[in-house]
Design a protein around this motif. Structure first.
Motif, mmCIF file in Angstrom:
data_model
loop_
_atom_site.group_PDB
_atom_site.id
_atom_site.type_symbol
_atom_site.label_atom_id
_atom_site.label_comp_id
_atom_site.label_asym_id
_atom_site.label_seq_id
_atom_site.Cartn_x
_atom_site.Cartn_y
_atom_site.Cartn_z
ATOM 1 N N GLY A 375 0.818 -12.954 5.540
ATOM 2 C CA GLY A 375 1.601 -12.015 5.137
ATOM 3 C C GLY A 375 1.817 -10.984 6.504
ATOM 4 N N MET A 376 3.160 -10.392 6.485
ATOM 5 C CA MET A 376 3.344 -9.454 7.726
ATOM 6 C C MET A 376 2.872 -8.095 7.301
ATOM 7 N N PRO A 377 2.644 -7.499 8.322
ATOM 8 C CA PRO A 377 2.154 -5.923 8.072
ATOM 9 C C PRO A 377 2.745 -5.214 6.829
ATOM 10 N N ASP A 378 4.131 -5.064 6.779
ATOM 11 C CA ASP A 378 4.854 -4.685 5.998
ATOM 12 C C ASP A 378 5.017 -4.829 4.387
ATOM 13 N N ASP A 379 4.411 -6.153 4.412
ATOM 14 C CA ASP A 379 4.305 -6.780 3.083
ATOM 15 C C ASP A 379 2.925 -6.653 2.213
ATOM 16 N N ARG A 380 1.916 -6.268 3.205
ATOM 17 C CA ARG A 380 0.653 -5.862 2.547
ATOM 18 C C ARG A 380 0.571 -5.027 1.350
ATOM 19 N N VAL A 381 -0.379 -5.088 0.552
ATOM 20 C CA VAL A 381 -0.277 -4.250 -0.607
ATOM 21 C C VAL A 381 -1.612 -3.617 -0.722
ATOM 22 N N SER A 382 -1.910 -2.620 -1.386
ATOM 23 C CA SER A 382 -3.071 -2.140 -1.928
ATOM 24 C C SER A 382 -3.192 -1.945 -3.602
ATOM 25 N N THR A 383 -4.428 -2.219 -3.959
ATOM 26 C CA THR A 383 -4.433 -2.483 -5.616
ATOM 27 C C THR A 383 -5.892 -1.716 -5.783
ATOM 28 N N ALA A 384 -6.231 -1.215 -7.012
ATOM 29 C CA ALA A 384 -7.176 -0.558 -7.472
ATOM 30 C C ALA A 384 -8.493 -1.364 -7.892
ATOM 31 N N VAL A 385 -9.643 -1.121 -7.868
ATOM 32 C CA VAL A 385 -10.994 -1.653 -8.184
ATOM 33 C C VAL A 385 -11.398 -0.698 -9.385
ATOM 34 N N ASN A 386 -11.952 -0.994 -10.417
ATOM 35 C CA ASN A 386 -12.645 -0.413 -11.118
ATOM 36 C C ASN A 386 -13.320 -1.090 -12.415
ATOM 37 N N SER A 387 -14.254 -1.854 -11.942
ATOM 38 C CA SER A 387 -15.064 -2.671 -12.811
ATOM 39 C C SER A 387 -16.151 -1.734 -13.364
ATOM 40 N N ALA A 388 -16.382 -0.532 -12.853
ATOM 41 C CA ALA A 388 -17.287 0.453 -13.706
ATOM 42 C C ALA A 388 -16.581 1.234 -14.685
ATOM 43 N N ASN A 389 -15.485 0.951 -14.837
ATOM 44 C CA ASN A 389 -14.563 1.195 -16.246
ATOM 45 C C ASN A 389 -14.594 3.071 -16.312
ATOM 46 N N LEU A 390 -14.419 3.439 -15.285
ATOM 47 C CA LEU A 390 -14.164 4.930 -15.043
ATOM 48 C C LEU A 390 -12.872 5.496 -15.465
ATOM 49 N N ASN A 391 -12.782 6.690 -15.562
ATOM 50 C CA ASN A 391 -11.533 7.460 -15.735
ATOM 51 C C ASN A 391 -11.343 8.194 -14.375
ATOM 52 N N CYS A 392 -10.239 7.519 -13.556
ATOM 53 C CA CYS A 392 -10.012 7.937 -12.385
ATOM 54 C C CYS A 392 -8.270 8.359 -12.163
ATOM 55 N N GLU A 393 -8.220 9.237 -11.166
ATOM 56 C CA GLU A 393 -6.815 9.563 -10.761
ATOM 57 C C GLU A 393 -6.650 8.921 -9.357
ATOM 58 N N LEU A 394 -5.340 8.301 -9.207
ATOM 59 C CA LEU A 394 -5.077 7.712 -7.988
ATOM 60 C C LEU A 394 -3.696 8.531 -7.429
ATOM 61 N N ASP A 395 -3.854 8.677 -6.042
ATOM 62 C CA ASP A 395 -2.785 9.136 -5.344
ATOM 63 C C ASP A 395 -2.520 8.379 -3.980
ATOM 64 N N VAL A 396 -1.353 7.644 -3.846
ATOM 65 C CA VAL A 396 -1.060 6.987 -2.646
ATOM 66 C C VAL A 396 0.050 7.458 -1.741
ATOM 67 N N TYR A 397 -0.024 7.109 -0.400
ATOM 68 C CA TYR A 397 1.157 7.749 0.396
ATOM 69 C C TYR A 397 1.290 6.840 1.642
ATOM 70 N N SER A 398 2.500 6.389 1.865
ATOM 71 C CA SER A 398 2.731 5.733 3.300
ATOM 72 C C SER A 398 2.682 6.884 4.242
ATOM 73 N N LEU A 399 1.994 6.353 5.474
ATOM 74 C CA LEU A 399 1.963 7.180 6.552
ATOM 75 C C LEU A 399 2.815 6.848 7.689
ATOM 76 N N HIS A 400 3.104 7.933 8.611
ATOM 77 C CA HIS A 400 3.928 7.589 9.843
ATOM 78 C C HIS A 400 2.807 6.839 10.689
ATOM 79 N N TYR A 401 3.539 5.930 11.628
ATOM 80 C CA TYR A 401 2.839 5.270 12.674
ATOM 81 C C TYR A 401 2.410 6.245 13.639
#
Length: 401
Positions: A375-401
């Protein structure tokens, strides 16, 4: 030329120090005085601090910023002697830093705090310490802090300062970066106090098996430094917000998403996770992980996983599926659940193959080389891991080069 040096402002002026790396004064510490307070021009003063007794040419360099204690000014130089790795202490005759008297070792150690193995994984077994590189020494809150590189580790010590000449007594020791953190020094205000802002500047330097080939050292994001009790804490500086691309912010909760759901796409991203402790406390969780898989292929079979592992009581960076070449590398930063705050915060900054992860005051900086075949750099993705089954809030941003 020189390795690392320092600049110290005092009421009488500003003074720069650095090691002399060749010529007749090789090994000594040179200095210069600023002729204007914009630091645009300097007057050279030549060799100012001699080689300390017991030190050698190869084990003496990296002068620290000067510091004041009980009315006297001091400066340190990293060195190695028969006593191991030392902070060689020099007392300045006055605040012009023109003449010095040797005052022995502020601190010395013959052993490291664990070691970094060939895979750039911290291991708890101590090894011999023969030299202290890039030392930094400063007051922070009601403690004194020493930073130093011992070749196989990049360490911090938090403790107290007593005596005349002063001696440093550590109360706690730790690792500045449990990933690829080769050396670090801090910066602060022109006239610092124990409560002035303190920021660490560091760079990668070890050869990591998963890093891009033929790639040199990289500067990392400056890191906010603080003391909690006897723990030295590292957190992202708030100025990292300036890297965020407007209108790319997305918010999620772990109850909204599946493990395979893409949170954000690209190879320059910021990932934030805030998980609340259960009513039974962190100690009640014995299994599971929370965190992110980032730089993941669209097929989901290639990624680096970063987070907190409750079964190991550690932050971690799992490289095993990062790259085309198989590996079993998992970097870990020990972090007991008793040290966790009510809200467990994980901050991850992804800059291509350089990743910085902050959790509970610890830092991990893994270096990886995702293959374009997956996969090319722009096609990469991010996903969450939560096998501990916690209540979590997620915030994500794209960053400038």
């Amino acid at each position: 030329g020189g390795d690392t040096g320092s600049i110290t402002p005092t009421p009488s002026g500003a003074y720069a120090f650095w090691p002399i790396m060749s010529g007749p004064d090789h090994g000594k510490i040179a200095s210069a005085v600023a002729t204007d307070m914009n630091f645009t021009t300097w007057k050279m003063r030549g060799a100012t601090i001699p080689i300390a007794p017991g030190a050698t040419l190869s084990n003496y360099r990296d002068p620290t910023r000067g510091w004041k204690y009980k009315g006297k000014w001091y400066m340190g130089v990293g060195c190695g002697t028969k006593n191991g790795a030392e902070y060689c202490l020099w007392e300045a005759h006055d605040d012009t830093f023109a003449n010095f008297t040797f005052r022995g070792a502020l601190f010395s150690t013959k052993t490291t705090y664990g070691h970094t193995d060939k895979n750039i994984v911290w291991q708890p077994q101590d090894v011999a310490a023969t030299m202290m590189e890039c030392p930094d020494f400063f007051p922070l809150g009601d403690k004194w802090v020493l930073l130093g590189s011992l070749f196989t580790t990049n360490q911090w010590w938090v403790g107290t300062l007593t005596g005349d000449p002063p001696r440093f007594t550590p109360e706690k020791v730790g690792i500045i970066d449990y990933g690829n953190g080769y050396a670090a020094k801090t910066g602060t205000t022109m006239n610092p106090t124990p409560f002035s802002r303190r920021v660490a500047f560091a760079f990668t330097g070890w050869h990591e098996p998963t890093m891009p080939p033929n790639c040199g050292r990289s500067l990392v994001i400056p890191r906010e430094v603080s003391v909690q009790g006897t723990e030295l804490m590292f957190t992202p500086i708030p100025e990292t917000r300036n890297l965020r691309i407007p209108d790319t912010h997305r918010t999620w909760t772990t109850t909204m998403i599946e493990a395979t759901d893409s949170l954000i796409q690209g190879s320059h991203v910021e990932l934030q996770m805030n998980c609340s402790a259960p009513s039974t406390g962190w100690d009640s969780i014995k299994q599971g992980q929370i965190g992110f898989r980032t730089l993941a292929s669209l097929a989901g079979d290639k990624y680096i996983e970063i987070g907190y592992d409750f079964s190991k009581s550690s932050a971690y960076a799992d490289h095993s599926k990062c790259c085309r070449q198989p590996n079993t590398i998992v970097q870990r930063a020990p972090l007991a659940t008793t040290l966790l705050q009510q809200t467990l915060q994980l901050s991850v900054f992804v800059d291509g193959g350089l990743i910085e992860a902050y959790i509970g005051g610890r830092v991990l900086t893994p270096l990886v080389t995702p293959s374009v075949i997956d996969g090319m750099p722009d096609d990469r993705v991010s996903t969450a891991v939560n096998s501990a089954n916690l209540n979590c809030e997620l915030d994500v941003y794209s960053l400038h080069y």
